[in-house]
Design a protein around this motif. Structure first.
Motif, PDB file in Angstrom:
ATOM      1  N   THR A 223      14.009  -3.997  -6.357  1.00 33.74           N
ATOM      2  CA  THR A 223      12.206  -4.090  -7.173  1.00 33.74           C
ATOM      3  C   THR A 223      11.487  -3.665  -5.882  1.00 33.74           C
ATOM      4  OG1 THR A 223      13.379  -6.289  -8.270  1.00 33.74           O
ATOM      5  CG2 THR A 223      10.671  -5.469  -8.498  1.00 33.74           C
ATOM      6  N   TYR A 224      11.596  -4.397  -4.612  1.00 37.83           N
ATOM      7  CA  TYR A 224      10.595  -3.601  -3.907  1.00 37.83           C
ATOM      8  C   TYR A 224      11.154  -2.041  -3.238  1.00 37.83           C
ATOM      9  CZ  TYR A 224       8.567  -3.534   1.387  1.00 37.83           C
ATOM     10  OH  TYR A 224       7.790  -3.287   2.536  1.00 37.83           O
ATOM     11  N   TRP A 225      12.665  -1.633  -2.539  1.00 35.52           N
ATOM     12  CA  TRP A 225      12.074  -0.152  -2.379  1.00 35.52           C
ATOM     13  C   TRP A 225      11.385   0.669  -3.704  1.00 35.52           C
ATOM     14  CZ3 TRP A 225      12.185   1.991   2.004  1.00 35.52           C
ATOM     15  CH2 TRP A 225      12.624   2.252   2.201  1.00 35.52           C
ATOM     16  N   SER A 226      12.227   0.575  -4.853  1.00 34.59           N
ATOM     17  CA  SER A 226      11.938   0.954  -5.989  1.00 34.59           C
ATOM     18  C   SER A 226      10.606   2.127  -6.771  1.00 34.59           C
ATOM     19  CB  SER A 226      13.275   1.875  -6.679  1.00 34.59           C
ATOM     20  OG  SER A 226      13.855   0.400  -7.746  1.00 34.59           O
ATOM     21  N   ILE A 227      10.001   0.390  -6.926  1.00 34.52           N
ATOM     22  CA  ILE A 227       9.551   0.460  -7.626  1.00 34.52           C
ATOM     23  C   ILE A 227       7.959  -0.534  -7.347  1.00 34.52           C
ATOM     24  CG2 ILE A 227       7.954  -1.823  -9.780  1.00 34.52           C
ATOM     25  CD1 ILE A 227      10.810  -1.785 -10.697  1.00 34.52           C
ATOM     26  N   VAL A 228       8.219  -1.651  -5.769  1.00 38.64           N
ATOM     27  CA  VAL A 228       6.632  -1.582  -5.029  1.00 38.64           C
ATOM     28  C   VAL A 228       6.269  -0.601  -4.019  1.00 38.64           C
ATOM     29  CG1 VAL A 228       6.307  -3.666  -3.723  1.00 38.64           C
ATOM     30  CG2 VAL A 228       6.943  -4.356  -5.469  1.00 38.64           C
ATOM     31  N   LEU A 229       7.213  -0.243  -3.394  1.00 36.16           N
ATOM     32  CA  LEU A 229       7.495   0.565  -2.215  1.00 36.16           C
ATOM     33  C   LEU A 229       5.912   1.499  -2.992  1.00 36.16           C
ATOM     34  CD1 LEU A 229       6.793   0.050   0.701  1.00 36.16           C
ATOM     35  CD2 LEU A 229       9.520   0.197   0.648  1.00 36.16           C
ATOM     36  N   PRO A 230       6.544   2.514  -3.403  1.00 44.90           N
ATOM     37  CA  PRO A 230       6.222   3.779  -3.880  1.00 44.90           C
ATOM     38  C   PRO A 230       4.241   3.592  -3.794  1.00 44.90           C
ATOM     39  CG  PRO A 230       8.608   3.364  -5.204  1.00 44.90           C
ATOM     40  CD  PRO A 230       7.790   2.245  -4.183  1.00 44.90           C
ATOM     41  N   ILE A 231       3.720   2.255  -5.074  1.00 41.90           N
ATOM     42  CA  ILE A 231       2.574   1.967  -5.574  1.00 41.90           C
ATOM     43  C   ILE A 231       1.728   1.945  -4.440  1.00 41.90           C
ATOM     44  CG2 ILE A 231       2.908   1.980  -7.613  1.00 41.90           C
ATOM     45  CD1 ILE A 231       3.061  -1.048  -7.350  1.00 41.90           C
ATOM     46  N   SER A 232       2.859   1.230  -2.975  1.00 43.98           N
ATOM     47  CA  SER A 232       1.265   0.340  -2.139  1.00 43.98           C
ATOM     48  C   SER A 232       0.624   2.117  -1.038  1.00 43.98           C
ATOM     49  CB  SER A 232       2.223  -0.312  -1.290  1.00 43.98           C
ATOM     50  OG  SER A 232       3.310  -1.301  -2.137  1.00 43.98           O
ATOM     51  N   ILE A 233       1.035   3.145  -1.574  1.00 44.32           N
ATOM     52  CA  ILE A 233       0.928   4.084  -0.234  1.00 44.32           C
ATOM     53  C   ILE A 233      -0.849   3.483   0.358  1.00 44.32           C
ATOM     54  CG2 ILE A 233       0.183   6.387   0.173  1.00 44.32           C
ATOM     55  CD1 ILE A 233       3.330   5.575  -0.266  1.00 44.32           C
ATOM     56  N   PRO A 234      -1.873   3.308  -1.136  1.00 44.65           N
ATOM     57  CA  PRO A 234      -3.657   2.786  -0.354  1.00 44.65           C
ATOM     58  C   PRO A 234      -3.591   2.211   0.299  1.00 44.65           C
ATOM     59  CG  PRO A 234      -2.956   3.255  -3.250  1.00 44.65           C
ATOM     60  CD  PRO A 234      -2.137   3.463  -2.102  1.00 44.65           C
ATOM     61  N   SER A 235      -2.096   0.857   0.121  1.00 44.91           N
ATOM     62  CA  SER A 235      -2.246  -0.446   0.455  1.00 44.91           C
ATOM     63  C   SER A 235      -1.831   0.383   2.595  1.00 44.91           C
ATOM     64  CB  SER A 235      -1.507  -1.729   0.247  1.00 44.91           C
ATOM     65  OG  SER A 235      -2.724  -2.646   0.335  1.00 44.91           O
ATOM     66  N   PHE A 236      -0.904   0.808   2.115  1.00 48.56           N
ATOM     67  CA  PHE A 236      -0.588   1.018   3.272  1.00 48.56           C
ATOM     68  C   PHE A 236      -1.739   2.285   4.206  1.00 48.56           C
ATOM     69  CE2 PHE A 236       3.590   0.175   2.445  1.00 48.56           C
ATOM     70  CZ  PHE A 236       4.763  -0.147   3.421  1.00 48.56           C
ATOM     71  N   VAL A 237      -2.486   2.902   3.793  1.00 44.29           N
ATOM     72  CA  VAL A 237      -3.566   3.735   4.655  1.00 44.29           C
ATOM     73  C   VAL A 237      -4.298   2.802   5.420  1.00 44.29           C
ATOM     74  CG1 VAL A 237      -5.341   5.076   4.892  1.00 44.29           C
ATOM     75  CG2 VAL A 237      -3.678   5.914   3.233  1.00 44.29           C
ATOM     76  N   VAL A 238      -5.141   1.609   4.424  1.00 44.46           N
ATOM     77  CA  VAL A 238      -5.648   0.607   4.850  1.00 44.46           C
ATOM     78  C   VAL A 238      -4.841  -0.386   5.911  1.00 44.46           C
ATOM     79  CG1 VAL A 238      -7.120  -1.404   4.300  1.00 44.46           C
ATOM     80  CG2 VAL A 238      -6.497   0.325   2.620  1.00 44.46           C
ATOM     81  N   VAL A 239      -4.443  -0.537   6.012  1.00 47.64           N
ATOM     82  CA  VAL A 239      -3.182  -1.119   7.027  1.00 47.64           C
ATOM     83  C   VAL A 239      -3.103  -0.722   8.265  1.00 47.64           C
ATOM     84  CG1 VAL A 239      -1.550  -3.099   8.058  1.00 47.64           C
ATOM     85  CG2 VAL A 239      -1.920  -2.781   5.294  1.00 47.64           C
ATOM     86  N   LEU A 240      -2.796   0.826   8.162  1.00 52.91           N
ATOM     87  CA  LEU A 240      -2.804   1.624   9.104  1.00 52.91           C
ATOM     88  C   LEU A 240      -3.915   1.421   9.657  1.00 52.91           C
ATOM     89  CD1 LEU A 240       0.563   3.827   8.492  1.00 52.91           C
ATOM     90  CD2 LEU A 240       0.193   2.532   9.915  1.00 52.91           C
ATOM     91  N   ILE A 241      -5.238   1.914   9.378  1.00 52.73           N
ATOM     92  CA  ILE A 241      -6.020   2.714   9.480  1.00 52.73           C
ATOM     93  C   ILE A 241      -7.053   1.510  10.139  1.00 52.73           C
ATOM     94  CG2 ILE A 241      -8.644   2.566   9.417  1.00 52.73           C
ATOM     95  CD1 ILE A 241      -8.348   4.358   7.082  1.00 52.73           C
ATOM     96  N   TRP A 242      -6.444  -0.579   9.617  1.00 51.44           N
ATOM     97  CA  TRP A 242      -6.845  -1.172  10.778  1.00 51.44           C
ATOM     98  C   TRP A 242      -6.405  -1.997  12.051  1.00 51.44           C
ATOM     99  CZ3 TRP A 242     -10.569  -5.178   9.682  1.00 51.44           C
ATOM    100  CH2 TRP A 242     -10.560  -6.001  10.384  1.00 51.44           C
ATOM    101  N   GLN A 243      -4.213  -1.501  11.592  1.00 54.93           N
ATOM    102  CA  GLN A 243      -3.945  -2.150  12.998  1.00 54.93           C
ATOM    103  C   GLN A 243      -4.196  -1.056  13.971  1.00 54.93           C
ATOM    104  OE1 GLN A 243      -3.015  -4.520  12.682  1.00 54.93           O
ATOM    105  NE2 GLN A 243      -1.406  -4.898  13.730  1.00 54.93           N
ATOM    106  N   PHE A 244      -4.325   0.217  13.762  1.00 50.89           N
ATOM    107  CA  PHE A 244      -4.684   1.671  14.683  1.00 50.89           C
ATOM    108  C   PHE A 244      -6.101   1.151  15.536  1.00 50.89           C
ATOM    109  CE2 PHE A 244      -7.163   5.401  15.594  1.00 50.89           C
ATOM    110  CZ  PHE A 244      -5.911   5.862  16.888  1.00 50.89           C
ATOM    111  N   THR A 245      -7.039   1.033  14.634  1.00 49.96           N
ATOM    112  CA  THR A 245      -8.607   0.176  15.076  1.00 49.96           C
ATOM    113  C   THR A 245      -8.489  -0.797  15.991  1.00 49.96           C
ATOM    114  OG1 THR A 245      -9.274   1.501  12.963  1.00 49.96           O
ATOM    115  CG2 THR A 245     -10.904  -0.131  14.668  1.00 49.96           C
ATOM    116  N   SER A 246      -7.969  -1.679  15.346  1.00 51.70           N
ATOM    117  CA  SER A 246      -7.761  -2.907  16.094  1.00 51.70           C
ATOM    118  C   SER A 246      -6.950  -3.134  17.350  1.00 51.70           C
ATOM    119  CB  SER A 246      -7.356  -4.501  15.948  1.00 51.70           C
ATOM    120  OG  SER A 246      -6.255  -4.497  15.119  1.00 51.70           O
TER     121      SER A 246
END
Lengths: 296, 300
Positions: A202-225
């Motif tokens: 479920t995680y791999w095939s349903i949840v992960l594909p719709i997580s892209i916007p969140s990944f962008v937010v988190v990557l930016i946050w972590q990159f900056t801090s």
């Protein structure tokens, strides 16, 4: 929007009437508001003006009386010196923040999914315990952390800093992903359950594909801090193997007679990557701020 | 029994790496640090195990809390937190309030007010050290020179170079960096208030001030609370700005995080750890009620 019902019509009409541009009171308050907004805009930009003009000034222009003037001669020496001094550290910062952000985003995504959509008993308590890690002053773990890192034999500098940014990034990345997954319709995950898909699938095939916007937010946050971090840098690296914040601080405070021109060019260079991210991906940057603070 | 295992197994498997890391690196190290703070590990030889370490109970805490130097740090921290909190809340709210009404170029104002947040404290410290130059008169530079140029000479002052209030000067760059963040929070709050609610109040004949007092402010309370928590806990950890503006050895602008760093540099690990515990306790007093509140309202 204002024509849906009579009562809102009346309200909208009154509002519009009161705020009509011809109303002198409204015109005055609007002018005042723009004046105030522009005033604060100038105030906020003062440090940027200083950074820019000073970075292009030569020694002859450094007199206190000319502190706020434009350079008489625009020179690039400061920029050259700052670049030569900081370039290796900028490279090390890149080597540090890219893996650190990607790994902590992956961990945060897994945690956020489990804690929001595949809940188990006690999930709320586990989440709160993880969240507390976001707020602790790192001073409260620094001494044993130093001894632990030394004991394990982690190489000082970039490798140690990657590990630390990943570990202490877990709470915030978990929080952002959890909040995001809470907003994902439960039916989507439930459908997976009914179909008999295991949690990992479920995680791999349903949840992960719709997580892209969140990944962008988190990557930016972590990159900056991670890019802007100084505390871990000063405890776990040295001038030879440390990130750009440490190198910049050494450049600015290293000698008794500070060379402001080079320091300011250096400050601009060191801020360039996060500034570019902010300008290009500002929308996501603000998204991170919001999810990183409001509610749990 | 099998059902329980199936229910618990995979979720735990997925989050166990994080749980172990947080368990060790947050809670485990806090415990070890607390222990170290209750030993007499004050010398380099002891930190490397070449000399014995003894348990001394709370002695280090009494020494710290009784010393003028550490009391000065705590007083500075309190002063800094008050000014930093007040400044970010006032400007953040004011900017959000002005931008909530239709404004041409709203995006530009918002982005510029917010951008300092993306800059590191170290980089902003470089320029603020110059701006907060303590020279006055002919030798004045930075903001003091600017005050002369616009005829506000009386505003010239020694900034962070004042033993009683110098720390408040360090709060100025901190406000510059984070007022925009508080603005973004409040702006989201303003936008989250349904227009119908305001209109209903207007129909009921509420004045503009009543509208704010009875409708807008109550709706913004949770946002204000988050802002206080985030800014408050950042404030208690202030370190970078002081390192880059006034340097760690400077008594005027000393705070506990700086003491912690200085003790560590002198291999006085016990005192260093004790300062860490004191900071943790202060932060916990602020954060734990908030986290409990959030967890409760989340369950509701």
């Amino acid at each position: 929007m204002t024509t849906t019902s009579t009562s809102t019509d009346v309200a909208a009409g009154r509002t519009r009437g009161r705020r009509h541009p011809i109303d002198p009171r409204f015109a005055l308050s609007r002018t005042l508001r723009y004046a105030a907004l522009l005033f604060f805009l100038v105030v906020v930009l003062i440090p940027v003006y200083v950074l820019l003009i000073t970075s292009f000034k030569g020694q002859g222009d450094a007199a206190a009386a000319r502190a706020w003037n434009l350079p008489t001669v625009w020179i690039l020496d400061n920029w050259h010196e700052a670049w030569v001094t900081l370039a290796p550290a900028i490279g090390r910062s890149m080597l540090m923040v890219v893996p650190a952000s990607i790994i902590s985003a992956m961990l945060g995504s897994m945690n956020g999914f489990v804690l929001s959509r595949w809940r188990f008993r006690g999930a709320d308590i586990v989440f709160t315990l993880i969240l507390f890690g976001m707020f602790i002053p790192y001073q409260a773990v620094m001494i044993p952390l130093l001894q632990l890192v030394l004991g394990i034999g982690l190489p000082s500098g970039v490798p140690t800093l990657i590990v630390l940014h990943v570990i202490y990034g877990i709470p915030i990345t978990t929080l952002i992903f959890r909040n995001y997954y809470e907003s994902v319709p439960a039916e989507l995950v439930e459908a997976g359950r009914v179909d008999g898909a295991g949690m990992l699938r479920t995680y791999w095939s349903i949840v992960l594909p719709i997580s892209i916007p969140s990944f962008v937010v988190v990557l930016i946050w972590q990159f900056t801090s991670a890019w802007n971090d100084f505390l871990f840098a000063v405890f776990f690296s040295s001038a030879q193997n440390g990130p750009v914040t440490l190198a910049l601080n050494n450049l600015a405070n290293g000698s008794i007679l500070a060379n402001y021109g080079a320091s300011m060019a250096g400050a601009l260079l060191a801020s360039a990557p996060t500034m570019i991210v902010y300008v290009v991906l500002g929308k996501y940057f603000i998204g991170g701020l919001m999810s990183g603070s409001v509610k749990g | 029994m099998r059902r329980t295992i199936r229910g618990w197994g995979p979720p735990l498997l997925l989050i166990s790496p994080s749980l172990i890391l947080i368990g060790v690196f947050v809670y485990g190290l806090i415990a070890i640090n607390a222990y170290t703070s209750m030993t007499d590990m004050h010398t380099a030889a002891q930190t490397t195990g070449r000399a014995p370490v003894a348990f001394v109970g709370l002695a280090n805490y009494w020494d710290l809390l009784g010393s003028d130097s550490f009391q000065h740090s705590l007083k500075n921290l309190a002063l800094y937190t008050v000014v930093f909190l007040a400044g970010t809340m006032v400007f953040g709210f004011l900017w959000a309030w002005m931008l909530d009404r239709p404004v041409k170029g709203e995006g530009v104002f918002r982005s510029i007010y917010l951008f300092p947040m993306a800059v590191s404290f170290i980089a902003s410290g470089v320029v603020w050290r110059w701006l907060l130059n303590s020279n006055t008169g002919d030798k004045a530079s930075g903001l003091n020179r600017l005050f002369q140029m616009v005829g506000l000479d009386f505003l010239q002052n020694g900034w962070w170079n004042n033993v009683n209030f110098g720390i408040t000067a360090i709060a100025i760059p901190a406000i510059w960096q984070l007022a925009g963040y508080v603005m973004a929070l409040f702006l989201a709050g303003f936008r989250g208030i349904p227009e119908e609610l305001r209109e209903a109040a207007r129909i009921d004949g509420a004045s503009e001030w009543q509208l704010y007092r009875l409708v807008v402010f109550p709706q913004l309370t949770p946002i204000a609370l988050s802002a206080v928590i985030v800014i408050g806990h950042m404030s208690l950890k202030v370190f970078d700005l002081i390192m880059s503006i006034s340097k760690p050895a400077n008594y005027q602008t000393k705070v506990p995080a700086i003491d912690m760093f200085l003790f560590k540099s002198e291999y006085d690990y016990a005192s260093s750890a004790a300062v860490g515990v004191i900071l943790l306790v202060i932060v916990a007093i602020l954060i734990i009620p908030y986290l409990v509140h959030v967890a409760r309202s989340g369950r509701r």
